[in-house]
Design a protein around this motif. Structure first.
Motif, PDB file in Angstrom:
ATOM      1  N   GLY A  83       1.678   8.175   6.538  1.00  0.00           N
ATOM      2  CA  GLY A  83       2.392   7.116   5.844  1.00  0.00           C
ATOM      3  C   GLY A  83       3.708   7.606   5.259  1.00  0.00           C
ATOM      4  O   GLY A  83       4.726   6.903   5.306  1.00  0.00           O
ATOM      5  N   ALA A  84       3.717   8.833   4.720  1.00  0.00           N
ATOM      6  CA  ALA A  84       4.948   9.383   4.151  1.00  0.00           C
ATOM      7  C   ALA A  84       6.022   9.550   5.220  1.00  0.00           C
ATOM      8  O   ALA A  84       7.200   9.226   5.005  1.00  0.00           O
ATOM      9  CB  ALA A  84       4.652  10.726   3.479  1.00  0.00           C
ATOM     10  N   THR A  85       5.631  10.056   6.387  1.00  0.00           N
ATOM     11  CA  THR A  85       6.591  10.249   7.481  1.00  0.00           C
ATOM     12  C   THR A  85       7.159   8.912   7.932  1.00  0.00           C
ATOM     13  O   THR A  85       8.369   8.777   8.173  1.00  0.00           O
ATOM     14  CB  THR A  85       5.909  10.953   8.659  1.00  0.00           C
ATOM     15  OG1 THR A  85       5.327  12.175   8.213  1.00  0.00           O
ATOM     16  CG2 THR A  85       6.908  11.253   9.766  1.00  0.00           C
TER      17      THR A  85
ATOM     18  N   THR B 285      11.598  12.388  -3.039  1.00  0.00           N
ATOM     19  CA  THR B 285      11.122  13.432  -3.953  1.00  0.00           C
ATOM     20  C   THR B 285      11.056  14.817  -3.314  1.00  0.00           C
ATOM     21  O   THR B 285      10.976  15.823  -4.022  1.00  0.00           O
ATOM     22  CB  THR B 285       9.701  13.104  -4.457  1.00  0.00           C
ATOM     23  OG1 THR B 285       8.789  13.125  -3.346  1.00  0.00           O
ATOM     24  CG2 THR B 285       9.669  11.753  -5.148  1.00  0.00           C
ATOM     25  N   GLY B 286      11.018  14.870  -1.972  1.00  0.00           N
ATOM     26  CA  GLY B 286      10.760  16.131  -1.299  1.00  0.00           C
ATOM     27  C   GLY B 286       9.281  16.409  -1.106  1.00  0.00           C
ATOM     28  O   GLY B 286       8.900  17.393  -0.475  1.00  0.00           O
ATOM     29  N   TYR B 287       8.422  15.523  -1.645  1.00  0.00           N
ATOM     30  CA  TYR B 287       6.973  15.648  -1.495  1.00  0.00           C
ATOM     31  C   TYR B 287       6.461  14.521  -0.601  1.00  0.00           C
ATOM     32  O   TYR B 287       6.932  13.380  -0.693  1.00  0.00           O
ATOM     33  CB  TYR B 287       6.278  15.550  -2.853  1.00  0.00           C
ATOM     34  CG  TYR B 287       6.490  16.739  -3.742  1.00  0.00           C
ATOM     35  CD1 TYR B 287       5.558  17.768  -3.792  1.00  0.00           C
ATOM     36  CD2 TYR B 287       7.631  16.835  -4.543  1.00  0.00           C
ATOM     37  CE1 TYR B 287       5.745  18.868  -4.617  1.00  0.00           C
ATOM     38  CE2 TYR B 287       7.838  17.923  -5.357  1.00  0.00           C
ATOM     39  CZ  TYR B 287       6.886  18.945  -5.393  1.00  0.00           C
ATOM     40  OH  TYR B 287       7.088  20.040  -6.197  1.00  0.00           O
ATOM     41  N   ALA B 288       5.475  14.834   0.232  1.00  0.00           N
ATOM     42  CA  ALA B 288       4.828  13.787   1.019  1.00  0.00           C
ATOM     43  C   ALA B 288       3.936  12.926   0.129  1.00  0.00           C
ATOM     44  O   ALA B 288       3.774  11.735   0.377  1.00  0.00           O
ATOM     45  CB  ALA B 288       4.013  14.417   2.152  1.00  0.00           C
TER      46      ALA B 288
ATOM     47  N   PHE C 246       8.526   8.700  -2.265  1.00  0.00           N
ATOM     48  CA  PHE C 246       9.641   8.210  -3.074  1.00  0.00           C
ATOM     49  C   PHE C 246       9.224   7.964  -4.520  1.00  0.00           C
ATOM     50  O   PHE C 246       8.087   7.609  -4.816  1.00  0.00           O
ATOM     51  CB  PHE C 246      10.189   6.901  -2.491  1.00  0.00           C
ATOM     52  CG  PHE C 246      10.558   6.995  -1.044  1.00  0.00           C
ATOM     53  CD1 PHE C 246      11.382   8.017  -0.586  1.00  0.00           C
ATOM     54  CD2 PHE C 246      10.089   6.076  -0.129  1.00  0.00           C
ATOM     55  CE1 PHE C 246      11.727   8.116   0.751  1.00  0.00           C
ATOM     56  CE2 PHE C 246      10.421   6.165   1.208  1.00  0.00           C
ATOM     57  CZ  PHE C 246      11.238   7.193   1.656  1.00  0.00           C
ATOM     58  N   PHE C 247      10.183   8.155  -5.414  1.00  0.00           N
ATOM     59  CA  PHE C 247       9.982   7.873  -6.832  1.00  0.00           C
ATOM     60  C   PHE C 247      11.342   7.624  -7.455  1.00  0.00           C
ATOM     61  O   PHE C 247      12.321   8.329  -7.150  1.00  0.00           O
ATOM     62  CB  PHE C 247       9.296   9.060  -7.522  1.00  0.00           C
ATOM     63  CG  PHE C 247       9.170   8.912  -9.015  1.00  0.00           C
ATOM     64  CD1 PHE C 247       8.294   7.988  -9.562  1.00  0.00           C
ATOM     65  CD2 PHE C 247       9.945   9.683  -9.874  1.00  0.00           C
ATOM     66  CE1 PHE C 247       8.188   7.839 -10.929  1.00  0.00           C
ATOM     67  CE2 PHE C 247       9.843   9.545 -11.247  1.00  0.00           C
ATOM     68  CZ  PHE C 247       8.964   8.615 -11.778  1.00  0.00           C
ATOM     69  N   ASP C 248      11.415   6.617  -8.313  1.00  0.00           N
ATOM     70  CA  ASP C 248      12.662   6.298  -9.014  1.00  0.00           C
ATOM     71  C   ASP C 248      13.802   6.029  -8.028  1.00  0.00           C
ATOM     72  O   ASP C 248      14.951   6.379  -8.273  1.00  0.00           O
ATOM     73  CB  ASP C 248      13.042   7.433  -9.975  1.00  0.00           C
ATOM     74  CG  ASP C 248      13.978   6.983 -11.084  1.00  0.00           C
ATOM     75  OD1 ASP C 248      14.019   5.762 -11.360  1.00  0.00           O
ATOM     76  OD2 ASP C 248      14.673   7.838 -11.664  1.00  0.00           O
TER      77      ASP C 248
ATOM     78  N   ALA D 274       0.858  -1.186   0.000  1.00  0.00           N
ATOM     79  CA  ALA D 274       0.000   0.000   0.000  1.00  0.00           C
ATOM     80  C   ALA D 274       0.897   1.240   0.000  1.00  0.00           C
ATOM     81  O   ALA D 274       1.323   1.734   1.040  1.00  0.00           O
ATOM     82  CB  ALA D 274      -0.911   0.004   1.222  1.00  0.00           C
ATOM     83  N   ILE D 275       1.195   1.716  -1.191  1.00  0.00           N
ATOM     84  CA  ILE D 275       2.075   2.866  -1.368  1.00  0.00           C
ATOM     85  C   ILE D 275       1.545   3.669  -2.553  1.00  0.00           C
ATOM     86  O   ILE D 275       1.065   3.100  -3.534  1.00  0.00           O
ATOM     87  CB  ILE D 275       3.539   2.405  -1.590  1.00  0.00           C
ATOM     88  CG1 ILE D 275       4.509   3.574  -1.636  1.00  0.00           C
ATOM     89  CG2 ILE D 275       3.659   1.546  -2.826  1.00  0.00           C
ATOM     90  CD1 ILE D 275       5.973   3.130  -1.639  1.00  0.00           C
ATOM     91  N   GLY D 276       1.591   5.005  -2.444  1.00  0.00           N
ATOM     92  CA  GLY D 276       0.888   5.840  -3.402  1.00  0.00           C
ATOM     93  C   GLY D 276       1.521   5.963  -4.769  1.00  0.00           C
ATOM     94  O   GLY D 276       0.827   6.279  -5.743  1.00  0.00           O
ATOM     95  N   ALA D 277       2.827   5.749  -4.888  1.00  0.00           N
ATOM     96  CA  ALA D 277       3.505   5.922  -6.178  1.00  0.00           C
ATOM     97  C   ALA D 277       4.542   4.830  -6.358  1.00  0.00           C
ATOM     98  O   ALA D 277       5.065   4.280  -5.384  1.00  0.00           O
ATOM     99  CB  ALA D 277       4.168   7.297  -6.259  1.00  0.00           C
ATOM    100  N   THR D 278       4.852   4.506  -7.613  1.00  0.00           N
ATOM    101  CA  THR D 278       5.878   3.507  -7.914  1.00  0.00           C
ATOM    102  C   THR D 278       7.190   3.902  -7.251  1.00  0.00           C
ATOM    103  O   THR D 278       7.746   4.964  -7.558  1.00  0.00           O
ATOM    104  CB  THR D 278       6.069   3.396  -9.436  1.00  0.00           C
ATOM    105  OG1 THR D 278       4.881   2.842 -10.006  1.00  0.00           O
ATOM    106  CG2 THR D 278       7.261   2.524  -9.787  1.00  0.00           C
ATOM    107  N   PRO D 279       7.723   3.077  -6.337  1.00  0.00           N
ATOM    108  CA  PRO D 279       8.899   3.519  -5.574  1.00  0.00           C
ATOM    109  C   PRO D 279      10.225   3.401  -6.309  1.00  0.00           C
ATOM    110  O   PRO D 279      11.122   4.213  -6.099  1.00  0.00           O
ATOM    111  CB  PRO D 279       8.879   2.604  -4.348  1.00  0.00           C
ATOM    112  CG  PRO D 279       8.180   1.363  -4.823  1.00  0.00           C
ATOM    113  CD  PRO D 279       7.176   1.811  -5.832  1.00  0.00           C
TER     114      PRO D 279
END
Length: 363
Positions: A335-337, A165-168, A159-161, A86-91
């Motif tokens: 979740g991001a934290t 990312t600096g974004y939550a 996280f991405f790639d 359960a993660i919002g973006a492809t890590p």
């Protein structure tokens, strides 16, 4: 009046060895037990799984369905050699980006081009019962300035790639490439909404009504308002918190509509800024109050939002769950934290994905 609830959760299938997205959705679906098979939905990517709840009236019922779906789907994923996360973006990476075998999905790729081949992202959509289209439109208009708070609390994609990312919520930023993504416009009636949607379809910006991706919308299939602003939540308890707040917001907005209270006018540019702020900071800094037009400490604005919906939370029996959930988020973070904390201990995004898979099915 007890407002019904339903939740759609999207998950990634990840290779436990490489951390890359694993295109195994059809095999996972084939391994689901019979009672859950009717609750899965084919998603756009072979590496995505969507599970939906039945219509619920209590948070206990909702939590039980969420946990059952997560655990049974995770077991089916493990049988194929994948982890359900359960993660919002492809890590890390998604090597295989062809759409699932569906004629409509292929049309989307043909129409929107490279946008439709961005790495997969996963959301949590909450449906709250609203009996009429006219009231649903007014509720969405009244919620325009409220949803950045929900977005911040649900942030779960830093996280991405393989990197920070600096974004939550990187999912929120990535999705902005899609037409119609963003805040609900200030519609004054269902007729105005319907006319606008027809015009947008005629322009080619949307293929059909289901391509209207605003952060809230009247459902095209059910008598509900659908809140679409949240990342998929790391745990089922996080999802329950977001769903309870969404129900409280919809119910409170509906009551204000029925009482004829004025609707605040919010400039679109400030609303866009508020959502960007929520995606960037989550709850760990300030949030822009688009009504007041100033940045405020995130938890101050969250507290004001909870005060606004408290009568509805109390009526639905949700207040204690929301209070405990918010206390937990204050202690442990979104979740991001929590993902960032795990990254600090592991040193790499790939190394923390096993912990995220465990959190996905935790009680």
């Amino acid at each position: 009046m007890t407002r019904t609830l339903g939740v759609e959760e999207e998950f990634l299938l990840l290779d436990p060895d490489t951390g890359e997205n694993a295109p195994l959705a059809e095999k996972v679906f084939a391994g689901l037990p019979g009672e859950l098979h009717a609750r899965h939905r084919r998603e756009f990517r072979h590496s995505m799984v969507e599970m939906v709840t039945d219509v619920c009236t209590t948070l206990d019922e909702l939590r039980d369905q969420l946990l059952t779906a997560r655990r049974e789907t995770a077991a089916a994923a493990r049988a194929t050699g994948a982890d359900l996360v359960a993660i919002g973006a492809t890590p890390l990476a998604e090597p295989f980006r062809e759409p699932a075998d569906d004629a409509r999905f292929r049309r989307i790729v043909g129409h929107y081009g490279p946008i439709a081949q961005d790495p997969a992202v996963c959301g949590c959509h909450v449906h709250v019962g609203v009996p009429s289209p006219e009231l649903a439109v007014e509720v969405c208009t009244r919620l325009r300035g409220r949803l950045p708070v929900l977005q911040a609390l649900a942030a779960n994609s830093p996280f991405f790639d393989g990197a920070e990312t600096g974004y939550a919520s990187w999912r929120s930023i990535q999705l902005l490439r899609w037409p119609t993504m963003g805040a609900w416009p200030h519609f004054r009636s269902a007729a105005e909404y319907d006319a606008t949607v027809r015009t947008m379809i005629a322009s080619g910006e949307m293929m059909d009504e289901s391509m209207m991706f605003w952060y809230s919308r009247p459902s095209a299939n059910f008598p509900t308002v659908e809140i679409r602003v949240a990342d998929v939540c790391l745990t089922a308890d996080d999802t329950v918190l977001i769903a309870a707040l969404a129900r409280g917001m919809v119910d409170t907005a509906a009551r204000e509509a029925q009482e004829g209270l004025p609707v605040p006018g919010i400039p679109d540019v400030l609303l866009h800024s508020a959502h960007w702020n929520a995606a960037h900071d989550g709850v760990d800094g300030t949030l822009l109050d688009p009504v007041a037009g100033r940045a405020r400490p995130a938890w101050e604005l969250i507290g004001e939002t909870v005060d606004w919906v408290t009568p509805s939370l109390r009526e639905h029996g949700d207040l204690d769950v929301v209070t405990a959930g918010l206390d937990r988020v204050r202690r442990e973070g979104t979740g991001a934290t929590r993902q960032r904390r795990l990254l600090g201990g592991s040193g790499s995004v790939a190394a923390l994905l096993g912990d995220l898979a465990a959190a996905t099915v935790a009680g």
